[in-house]
Enzyme design. Structure first.
Site, PDB file in Angstrom:
ATOM      1  N   CYS A   1       0.401   4.583   6.867  1.00  0.00           N
ATOM      2  CA  CYS A   1      -0.247   4.344   8.507  1.00  0.00           C
ATOM      3  C   CYS A   1       0.785   3.560   9.134  1.00  0.00           C
ATOM      4  CB  CYS A   1      -1.463   3.629   8.135  1.00  0.00           C
ATOM      5  SG  CYS A   1      -2.583   4.402   6.831  1.00  0.00           S
TER       6      CYS A   1
ATOM      7  N   CYS B   1       0.436  -0.210  10.285  1.00  0.00           N
ATOM      8  CA  CYS B   1      -0.175  -1.297   9.364  1.00  0.00           C
ATOM      9  C   CYS B   1       0.919  -1.975   8.701  1.00  0.00           C
ATOM     10  CB  CYS B   1      -0.951  -0.546   8.236  1.00  0.00           C
ATOM     11  SG  CYS B   1      -1.677  -1.672   7.018  1.00  0.00           S
TER      12      CYS B   1
ATOM     13  N   CYS C   1     -16.731  -8.413   5.291  1.00  0.00           N
ATOM     14  CA  CYS C   1     -15.994  -7.231   5.206  1.00  0.00           C
ATOM     15  C   CYS C   1     -14.949  -7.622   4.108  1.00  0.00           C
ATOM     16  CB  CYS C   1     -15.387  -6.752   6.502  1.00  0.00           C
ATOM     17  SG  CYS C   1     -14.976  -5.121   6.217  1.00  0.00           S
TER      18      CYS C   1
ATOM     19  N   CYS D   1     -18.932   2.620   8.411  1.00  0.00           N
ATOM     20  CA  CYS D   1     -18.418   1.913   9.343  1.00  0.00           C
ATOM     21  C   CYS D   1     -17.267   2.724   9.703  1.00  0.00           C
ATOM     22  CB  CYS D   1     -17.982   0.374   8.983  1.00  0.00           C
ATOM     23  SG  CYS D   1     -16.842  -0.391  10.167  1.00  0.00           S
TER      24      CYS D   1
ATOM     25  N   ARG E   1     -18.359  -2.121  17.701  1.00  0.00           N
ATOM     26  CA  ARG E   1     -17.449  -3.600  17.610  1.00  0.00           C
ATOM     27  C   ARG E   1     -16.156  -3.265  18.424  1.00  0.00           C
ATOM     28  NH1 ARG E   1     -16.624  -3.527  12.435  1.00  0.00           N
ATOM     29  NH2 ARG E   1     -18.866  -3.989  12.284  1.00  0.00           N
TER      30      ARG E   1
ATOM     31  N   CYS F   1     -19.521  -5.511   2.971  1.00  0.00           N
ATOM     32  CA  CYS F   1     -18.780  -4.190   3.609  1.00  0.00           C
ATOM     33  C   CYS F   1     -17.639  -4.225   2.619  1.00  0.00           C
ATOM     34  CB  CYS F   1     -18.436  -4.360   5.071  1.00  0.00           C
ATOM     35  SG  CYS F   1     -17.499  -3.076   5.797  1.00  0.00           S
TER      36      CYS F   1
ATOM     37  N   CYS G   1       0.878  -1.167  -0.040  1.00  0.00           N
ATOM     38  CA  CYS G   1      -0.006   0.005   0.042  1.00  0.00           C
ATOM     39  C   CYS G   1       0.754   1.383  -0.146  1.00  0.00           C
ATOM     40  CB  CYS G   1      -0.863   0.123   1.341  1.00  0.00           C
ATOM     41  SG  CYS G   1      -2.015   1.430   1.315  1.00  0.00           S
TER      42      CYS G   1
HETATM   43  N1  SAM Z   1      -6.664   0.538   3.142  1.00  0.00           N
HETATM   44  C1  SAM Z   1      -7.895   0.696   3.819  1.00  0.00           C
HETATM   45  C2  SAM Z   1      -8.119   2.075   4.660  1.00  0.00           C
HETATM   46  O1  SAM Z   1      -6.946   2.284   5.309  1.00  0.00           O
HETATM   47  O2  SAM Z   1      -9.290   2.485   4.930  1.00  0.00           O
HETATM   48  C3  SAM Z   1      -8.492  -0.617   4.383  1.00  0.00           C
HETATM   49  C4  SAM Z   1      -7.682  -1.426   5.076  1.00  0.00           C
HETATM   50  S1  SAM Z   1      -7.167  -0.864   6.670  1.00  0.00           S
HETATM   51  C5  SAM Z   1      -5.864  -2.232   7.106  1.00  0.00           C
HETATM   52  C6  SAM Z   1      -8.439  -0.764   7.693  1.00  0.00           C
HETATM   53  C7  SAM Z   1      -8.280  -0.414   8.924  1.00  0.00           C
HETATM   54  O3  SAM Z   1      -7.823  -1.329   9.745  1.00  0.00           O
HETATM   55  C8  SAM Z   1      -7.448   0.755   9.475  1.00  0.00           C
HETATM   56  O4  SAM Z   1      -8.127   1.972   9.288  1.00  0.00           O
HETATM   57  C9  SAM Z   1      -7.080   0.792  10.935  1.00  0.00           C
HETATM   58  O5  SAM Z   1      -8.006   1.251  11.651  1.00  0.00           O
HETATM   59  C10 SAM Z   1      -7.278  -0.829  10.880  1.00  0.00           C
HETATM   60  N2  SAM Z   1      -6.210  -1.404  11.438  1.00  0.00           N
HETATM   61  C11 SAM Z   1      -4.979  -1.658  10.636  1.00  0.00           C
HETATM   62  N3  SAM Z   1      -3.811  -2.518  11.052  1.00  0.00           N
HETATM   63  C12 SAM Z   1      -4.122  -2.383  12.227  1.00  0.00           C
HETATM   64  C13 SAM Z   1      -3.491  -2.810  13.554  1.00  0.00           C
HETATM   65  N4  SAM Z   1      -2.198  -3.166  13.230  1.00  0.00           N
HETATM   66  N5  SAM Z   1      -4.136  -2.771  14.693  1.00  0.00           N
HETATM   67  C14 SAM Z   1      -5.351  -2.370  14.861  1.00  0.00           C
HETATM   68  N6  SAM Z   1      -5.857  -1.826  13.671  1.00  0.00           N
HETATM   69  C15 SAM Z   1      -5.300  -1.813  12.639  1.00  0.00           C
HETATM   70  C1  DTB Z   2     -11.712  -2.177  11.482  1.00  0.00           C
HETATM   71  O1  DTB Z   2     -11.747  -1.106  12.248  1.00  0.00           O
HETATM   72  N1  DTB Z   2     -10.733  -3.088  11.898  1.00  0.00           N
HETATM   73  C2  DTB Z   2     -10.590  -4.112  10.762  1.00  0.00           C
HETATM   74  C3  DTB Z   2     -11.434  -3.582   9.490  1.00  0.00           C
HETATM   75  N2  DTB Z   2     -12.212  -2.612  10.290  1.00  0.00           N
HETATM   76  C4  DTB Z   2     -11.270  -3.396   8.411  1.00  0.00           C
HETATM   77  C5  DTB Z   2      -9.342  -4.295  10.257  1.00  0.00           C
HETATM   78  C6  DTB Z   2      -8.284  -4.709  11.543  1.00  0.00           C
HETATM   79  C7  DTB Z   2      -6.707  -5.058  11.023  1.00  0.00           C
HETATM   80  C8  DTB Z   2      -6.105  -5.363  12.190  1.00  0.00           C
HETATM   81  C9  DTB Z   2      -4.696  -5.718  11.420  1.00  0.00           C
HETATM   82  C10 DTB Z   2      -4.518  -6.811  10.424  1.00  0.00           C
HETATM   83  O2  DTB Z   2      -5.140  -8.133  10.761  1.00  0.00           O
HETATM   84  O3  DTB Z   2      -3.867  -6.591   9.699  1.00  0.00           O
HETATM   85 FE1  SF4 Z   3      -2.870   1.081   3.464  1.00  0.00          FE
HETATM   86 FE2  SF4 Z   3      -2.750  -0.092   5.740  1.00  0.00          FE
HETATM   87 FE3  SF4 Z   3      -3.091   2.711   5.599  1.00  0.00          FE
HETATM   88 FE4  SF4 Z   3      -5.084   0.851   4.637  1.00  0.00          FE
HETATM   89  S1  SF4 Z   3      -4.295   0.962   6.819  1.00  0.00           S
HETATM   90  S2  SF4 Z   3      -4.411   2.902   3.864  1.00  0.00           S
HETATM   91  S3  SF4 Z   3      -3.728  -0.648   4.075  1.00  0.00           S
HETATM   92  S4  SF4 Z   3      -1.383   1.405   5.045  1.00  0.00           S
END
Ligand code: SAM
Ligand code: DTB
Ligand code: SF4
Length: 335
Positions: free
Chosen positions: A60, A63, A100, A191, A263, A131, A56
Site C-alpha cells: 500500500c 503505509c 480498534c 467499518c 469518521r 473493532c 507487512c
Molecule cells: N493491514 C490492515 C489493512 O490494510 O486493512 C489494517 C491496517 S491499515 C494501516 C488500516 C487503514 O489505515 C488503511 O486501509 C488505510 O486506509 C489507513 N491508513 C494507513 N496508512 C495511512 C496513512 N499514512 N494516512 C492515512 N490513512 C492511512
Molecule cells: C482508518 O480508516 N484509519 C485508521 C483505522 N481506520 C485503522 C488508521 C489510520 C492510520 C494512519 C497512519 C498511521 O498511524 O500509521
Molecule cells: Fe499492510 Fe499497511 Fe497495507 Fe494494511 S495498509 S495491508 S498494514 S501495508
C-alpha cells in the site's frame, strides 16, 4: 426529503451532483440529514492501537508499515494480551467507546485467530465496543471473531476501483470486497472508507463513495482519512488535499450514509482547529481520540476537548452509541 431507507442504488452521477454543488448548498443539505438522523448531534470516539506493527507483505503506497518501503519503522511481534488490555483501559479513561486493534498483516493467519479472539473478548469485557483490522479474512475466521465478541471489522476500500492499482498492486479491489462480504456474512458491522490526498482525482473520490454506497446494508462506520504523508513511501510526497475537499467528501458521505458513523479519521494532527471544525460541521460524527493513531500522531485529548467545547459538541455516551441513529425516520435525498 422523504422517509425512506438509506439508498444502495445511487448512481455516480447523482453522487457527483451532490459533491460538486456549492459548499453552502452541500453543507446545509448534509446538516439537514444529520439533524433528522442524529438529532443529539453527539460525536463518537474510537481509539486505535497497533497490536502488530510493521513488516507487512502488502505494498500500500501510503503505509508506513509495508515491508516494501524503507520508512524507518521497526517491525514488531504481536503484542501480548496484557499490554492490549492495559491500552484499552487507558482508551476507556480517554472517553473512547470503541477500541480498534490494527495488525499489519496481509491476511489473518489461522494460528493468530485464537490470539486475536482472546484480545477481542478481553476488550469487550471492559465494556468497550471492539473493532479489528487485520487484513484479508479466510472462511470461518469472521465467525470466530464474532463469537469472541467482535463488533466491527475495518477494511478500507481506500479509493475508486480505477485508481486502486496506482495505490497498491499486491491485492485487488475484489479481494477487499470479498473480505467485507465475509465479515458482513458473519453479522459483524463494517467499518470501511478511504483516504483523500493520494493524488487521486475528484472523480476517484466520487467513485469511492459510490462503491461504498453499493454495500447493502451500508457500512455502519465510514472513516474518511486525510493522507498522513510518510517519508519513504511512494505517496510520501503527494500534494496535500485541501480541508475544504475533505469537508465536501464528508458532507457527501453524511447524505449518502444517513445512518452511518462518518469518521473524520487520520490527518487531524495536520489540520487547524478551524479545518477540523469545518469537517465536523459538514457532518462527521466520529473521531479517533488518543495521541497516537497506529504509527503516527493524533491530537492530544486536551486539544480535542478544547475543540469540542469551542464548537459545543458532546461525546456520545455508550448507550447513545449503541442506540445509533434515530429510529423510524430515514432521509432520502436525491429524489
Ligand atoms: N493491514 C490492515 C489493512 O490494510 O486493512 C489494517 C491496517 S491499515 C494501516 C488500516 C487503514 O489505515 C488503511 O486501509 C488505510 O486506509 C489507513 N491508513 C494507513 N496508512 C495511512 C496513512 N499514512 N494516512 C492515512 N490513512 C492511512
Ligand atoms: C482508518 O480508516 N484509519 C485508521 C483505522 N481506520 C485503522 C488508521 C489510520 C492510520 C494512519 C497512519 C498511521 O498511524 O500509521
Ligand atoms: Fe499492510 Fe499497511 Fe497495507 Fe494494511 S495498509 S495491508 S498494514 S501495508
Amino acid at each position: 426529503m422523504t422517509d425512506l431507507k438509506p439508498r444502495t442504488d445511487w448512481t455516480r452521477e447523482e453522487i457527483a451532483a451532490l459533491y460538486e454543488q456549492t459548499l453552502d448548498g452541500l453543507i446545509s443539505q448534509a446538516l439537514r440529514v444529520k439533524q433528522v438522523n442524529w438529532p443529539e448531534g453527539k460525536v463518537q470516539k474510537s481509539q486505535l492501537l497497533s497490536i502488530k506493527t510493521g513488516g507487512c507483505a502488502e505494498n500500500c503506497g501510503y503505509c508506513s508499515q509495508s515491508a516494501h518501503f524503507d520508512t524507518g519503522l521497526k517491525a514488531e511481534k504481536l503484542m501480548p494480551l496484557e499490554d492490549v488490555v492495559a491500552a484499552a483501559k487507558r482508551a476507556r479513561d480517554n472517553g473512547a467507546d470503541r477500541f480498534c486493534m490494527g495488525a499489519a498483516w496481509r491476511s489473518l493467519k489461522p494460528r493468530d485467530v485464537p490470539k486475536i479472539a482472546n484480545m477481542v473478548s478481553a476488550v469487550k469485557a471492559l465494556g468497550l465496543e471492539t473493532c479489528v483490522t487485520a487484513g484479508m479474512l479466510e472462511e470461518g475466521q469472521a465467525e470466530a471473531l464474532r463469537d469472541a465478541g467482535l463488533d466491527y471489522y475495518n477494511h478500507n476500500l481506500d479509493t475508486s476501483r480505477e485508481y486502486y492499482d496506482q495505490v497498491v498492486s499486491t491485492r485487488t479491489y475484489e479481494d477487499r470486497l470479498d473480505t467485507l462480504a465475509k465479515a458482513r456474512g458473519a453479522g459483524i458491522k463494517l467499518c470501511t472508507g478511504g483516504i483523500l490526498g493520494m493524488g487521486e482525482s475528484r472523480a476517484d473520490r466520487i467513485g469511492l463513495i459510490h462503491e461504498l454506497s453499493r454495500l447493502s446494508p451500508h457500512p455502519e462506520s465510514v472513516p474518511i482519512n486525510m493522507l498522513v504523508p510518510i517519508e519513504g513511501t511512494p505517496l510520501g510526497q503527494s500534494a496535500p488535499v485541501s480541508v475544504i475537499e475533505m469537508a465536501r467528501a464528508i458532507a457527501v458521505c453524511r447524505i449518502v450514509f444517513p445512518k452511518s458513523w462518518v469518521r473524520l479519521s487520520a490527518g487531524r494532527d495536520d489540520m487547524s482547529e478551524e479545518g477540523q471544525a469545518l469537517c465536523l460541521l459538514a457532518g462527521a460524527n466520529s473521531i479517533f481520540v488518543g495521541d497516537r493513531l497506529l504509527t503516527t500522531d493524533n491530537p492530544a485529548i486536551a486539544q480535542d476537548e478544547a475543540l469540542m467545547d469551542a464548537i459545543g459538541l458532546e461525546a456520545a455516551s455508550h448507550a447513545e452509541m449503541e442506540a445509533g441513529p434515530a429510529s423510524g425516520k430515514t432521509t432520502l435525498i436525491g429524489h
